[in-house]
Design a protein around this motif. Structure first.
Motif, PDB file in Angstrom:
ATOM      1  N   ASN A  35      17.228  38.769  45.302  1.00 38.84           N
ATOM      2  CA  ASN A  35      18.232  38.565  46.664  1.00 38.84           C
ATOM      3  C   ASN A  35      17.572  39.438  47.733  1.00 38.84           C
ATOM      4  O   ASN A  35      17.556  39.034  49.072  1.00 38.84           O
ATOM      5  N   ARG A  36      17.255  40.735  47.340  1.00 38.10           N
ATOM      6  CA  ARG A  36      16.783  41.533  48.289  1.00 38.10           C
ATOM      7  C   ARG A  36      15.348  40.944  49.028  1.00 38.10           C
ATOM      8  O   ARG A  36      15.167  41.020  50.187  1.00 38.10           O
ATOM      9  N   MET A  37      14.643  40.520  48.087  1.00 36.79           N
ATOM     10  CA  MET A  37      13.246  39.751  48.712  1.00 36.79           C
ATOM     11  C   MET A  37      13.652  38.500  49.533  1.00 36.79           C
ATOM     12  O   MET A  37      12.676  38.455  50.466  1.00 36.79           O
ATOM     13  N   LEU A  38      14.525  38.107  49.242  1.00 32.81           N
ATOM     14  CA  LEU A  38      14.811  36.576  49.949  1.00 32.81           C
ATOM     15  C   LEU A  38      15.429  36.920  51.283  1.00 32.81           C
ATOM     16  O   LEU A  38      15.574  36.236  52.263  1.00 32.81           O
ATOM     17  N   GLY A  39      16.382  37.718  51.380  1.00 31.71           N
ATOM     18  CA  GLY A  39      17.259  38.371  52.436  1.00 31.71           C
ATOM     19  C   GLY A  39      18.393  37.718  52.568  1.00 31.71           C
ATOM     20  O   GLY A  39      19.137  37.892  53.542  1.00 31.71           O
ATOM     21  N   TYR A  40      18.844  37.182  51.454  1.00 26.99           N
ATOM     22  CA  TYR A  40      20.170  36.657  51.221  1.00 26.99           C
ATOM     23  C   TYR A  40      20.679  36.299  49.863  1.00 26.99           C
ATOM     24  O   TYR A  40      19.711  36.435  49.282  1.00 26.99           O
ATOM     25  N   PRO A  41      21.811  36.428  49.542  1.00 27.35           N
ATOM     26  CA  PRO A  41      22.164  36.205  48.213  1.00 27.35           C
ATOM     27  C   PRO A  41      22.173  35.055  47.502  1.00 27.35           C
ATOM     28  O   PRO A  41      23.040  34.145  47.271  1.00 27.35           O
ATOM     29  N   ALA A  42      20.979  34.683  47.068  1.00 31.36           N
ATOM     30  CA  ALA A  42      20.638  33.344  46.582  1.00 31.36           C
ATOM     31  C   ALA A  42      21.112  33.513  45.313  1.00 31.36           C
ATOM     32  O   ALA A  42      21.764  32.299  44.626  1.00 31.36           O
ATOM     33  N   TYR A  43      21.496  34.385  44.595  1.00 28.74           N
ATOM     34  CA  TYR A  43      21.980  34.517  43.017  1.00 28.74           C
ATOM     35  C   TYR A  43      23.098  35.489  43.294  1.00 28.74           C
ATOM     36  O   TYR A  43      23.187  36.592  43.820  1.00 28.74           O
ATOM     37  N   ASP A  44      24.280  34.910  42.822  1.00 28.93           N
ATOM     38  CA  ASP A  44      25.807  35.707  42.529  1.00 28.93           C
ATOM     39  C   ASP A  44      26.065  35.615  41.216  1.00 28.93           C
ATOM     40  O   ASP A  44      25.557  34.807  40.433  1.00 28.93           O
ATOM     41  N   TRP A  45      26.747  36.588  40.656  1.00 28.24           N
ATOM     42  CA  TRP A  45      27.140  36.621  39.252  1.00 28.24           C
ATOM     43  C   TRP A  45      28.373  36.946  39.232  1.00 28.24           C
ATOM     44  O   TRP A  45      29.229  38.046  39.838  1.00 28.24           O
ATOM     45  N   ARG A  46      29.130  36.558  38.043  1.00 25.93           N
ATOM     46  CA  ARG A  46      30.493  37.450  37.786  1.00 25.93           C
ATOM     47  C   ARG A  46      30.475  37.777  36.333  1.00 25.93           C
ATOM     48  O   ARG A  46      29.411  37.072  35.490  1.00 25.93           O
ATOM     49  N   LEU A  47      31.078  38.660  35.996  1.00 28.17           N
ATOM     50  CA  LEU A  47      31.175  39.256  34.527  1.00 28.17           C
ATOM     51  C   LEU A  47      32.431  38.898  33.977  1.00 28.17           C
ATOM     52  O   LEU A  47      33.476  39.049  34.362  1.00 28.17           O
ATOM     53  N   THR A  48      32.634  38.385  32.760  1.00 25.95           N
ATOM     54  CA  THR A  48      33.699  37.946  32.085  1.00 25.95           C
ATOM     55  C   THR A  48      33.897  38.328  30.387  1.00 25.95           C
ATOM     56  O   THR A  48      32.862  38.735  30.138  1.00 25.95           O
ATOM     57  N   SER A  49      35.168  38.463  29.938  1.00 22.94           N
ATOM     58  CA  SER A  49      35.476  38.744  28.900  1.00 22.94           C
ATOM     59  C   SER A  49      36.470  37.813  28.310  1.00 22.94           C
ATOM     60  O   SER A  49      36.870  37.210  29.100  1.00 22.94           O
ATOM     61  N   ALA A  50      36.555  37.781  27.039  1.00 18.79           N
ATOM     62  CA  ALA A  50      37.569  36.995  26.388  1.00 18.79           C
ATOM     63  C   ALA A  50      38.870  37.078  27.069  1.00 18.79           C
ATOM     64  O   ALA A  50      39.549  36.152  27.445  1.00 18.79           O
ATOM     65  N   ASP A  51      39.366  38.260  27.139  1.00 20.42           N
ATOM     66  CA  ASP A  51      40.815  38.449  27.694  1.00 20.42           C
ATOM     67  C   ASP A  51      40.736  39.238  29.202  1.00 20.42           C
ATOM     68  O   ASP A  51      41.650  39.428  29.703  1.00 20.42           O
ATOM     69  N   GLY A  52      39.680  39.202  29.733  1.00 19.04           N
ATOM     70  CA  GLY A  52      39.426  39.933  31.047  1.00 19.04           C
ATOM     71  C   GLY A  52      39.673  41.313  31.162  1.00 19.04           C
ATOM     72  O   GLY A  52      39.862  41.842  32.373  1.00 19.04           O
ATOM     73  N   GLU A  53      39.725  41.904  29.933  1.00 22.86           N
ATOM     74  CA  GLU A  53      39.510  43.454  29.917  1.00 22.86           C
ATOM     75  C   GLU A  53      38.197  43.867  29.958  1.00 22.86           C
ATOM     76  O   GLU A  53      37.231  43.197  29.593  1.00 22.86           O
TER      77      GLU A  53
END
Length: 339
Positions: A35-53
């Motif tokens: 993303n830094r090399m591209l200059g925009y957020p080409a990749y975004d991500w979320r973290l998840t778990s079974a219960d949200g904890e």
């Protein structure tokens, strides 16, 4: 004239308790640098778990997540639908069996979303039935137990495997290589090279590069004949070769083999062969629920009693004690470090 929309990709990292930090961090940091090399957020991500904890890694570090499994199931039908879901796990993955997670992974894959894994996460994908007849990669330490538990899966000790819409990697820094492969698909070799320069990575490894050091480096042995014999032994654990058969294949006499092993390995070839078979047995005992007698057969022992006798002589405990002690080392607390 309107510019075409910039290419973007959303990933969801599903964290399994005791996940390994190194492959997870390597994957996320590789995307961040892109993303830094591209200059925009080409990749975004979320973290998840079974219960949200929050989820504790094998090092005891807790990671807060953005969503629960229920949230991500809803996201599959909305504007927050991901392009890829990656299962991140580590040690004790064999103890993780969540039917809701299995159903989510199947639904995700059936909806055309890429599904993958880091480190031992292939175990979770296999439990969900996604790897039947497919190629996958898993950490070398977990490969024996995985192969016994899921014989219908084509598992390899590769750095990573891409089979259609399924991405699996062996963990460690192999997740970096798999992410570089993804970035290369999306943006080409120039960006991959720029990311490598930022990471101080001197090359992009081939997916089929070996996970472990070559025998010569791993054992500190230089004699080519000894290395050839050890390779033969390692490829015939379930049905051990006799010393006569080994001698015929490498073009040496039994006496020559005995002398070489005493010089290079400090023990007889029979003893060394026994030790590597017992080492595989130990991995099967701690990574699977196979009955002890089946572990014995899988490692070339004629009976469970002979197997137990040999195991106790080498490890000072019985196979049953090994399995029981393994359960005790699993920290019931969510906050402890596990080893």
């Amino acid at each position: 004239m309107n510019k075409s929309p910039a290419k973007k990709r959303t990933l969801v990292f599903f964290l399994v308790p005791h996940f390994t930090m190194l492959p997870f961090a390597a994957a996320v940091e590789t995307l961040r640098i892109a993303n830094r090399m591209l200059g925009y957020p080409a990749y975004d991500w979320r973290l998840t778990s079974a219960d949200g904890e929050k989820v504790y890694s094998s090092s005891g570090i807790a990671i807060e997540v953005n969503s629960s499994l229920a949230d991500e199931r809803r996201n599959l039908s909305g504007e927050h639908r991901p392009n890829m879901v990656l299962v991140c796990s580590g040690i004790y993955v064999e103890e993780f069996n969540n039917k809701s997670v299995n159903a989510f992974l199947r639904e995700t894959y059936n909806r055309g979303v890429a599904v993958g894994s880091l480190c031992t996460g292939a175990h979770v994908l296999a439990q969900a039935g996604l790897l039947n007849g497919k190629r996958c990669a898993i950490h070398w330490e977990n490969l024996p137990g995985f192969a016994e538990a899921f014989p219908q899966v084509e598992v390899y000790a590769d750095l990573y495997e891409v089979d259609a819409n399924l991405y699996t990697c062996a963990g460690g820094t192999a997740s970096l290589d798999m992410m570089l492969n993804l970035i290369g698909q999306d943006f080409g070799e120039t960006l991959v090279n720029r990311v490598c320069e930022q990471q101080l990575t001197d090359r992009v490894r081939n997916p089929h590069d070996r996970q472990r050091l070559p025998l010569r480096a791993r054992l500190g042995v230089q004699n080519g004949k000894v290395l050839s014999i050890i390779e033969l032994m390692e490829s015939h654990l379930a049905e051990p070769l006799s010393l006569v058969e080994i001698a015929d294949q490498v073009g040496l006499s039994r006496r020559q083999i005995e002398r070489l092993f005493r010089q290079e390995m400090g023990r007889s070839p029979a003893r060394y062969y026994l030790e590597i078979r017992l080492d595989r047995a130990r991995h099967l005992l701690v990574q699977s629920s196979m009955p002890v007698v089946e572990v014995a057969v899988a490692c070339g022992f004629v009976s469970a009693s002979h197997f137990s006798k040999c195991y106790r002589e080498v490890y000072n405990r019985s196979p049953q004690q090994e399995r029981a002690e393994r359960k005790l080392t699993m920290n019931p607390s969510r906050t402890g470090v596990v080893v």
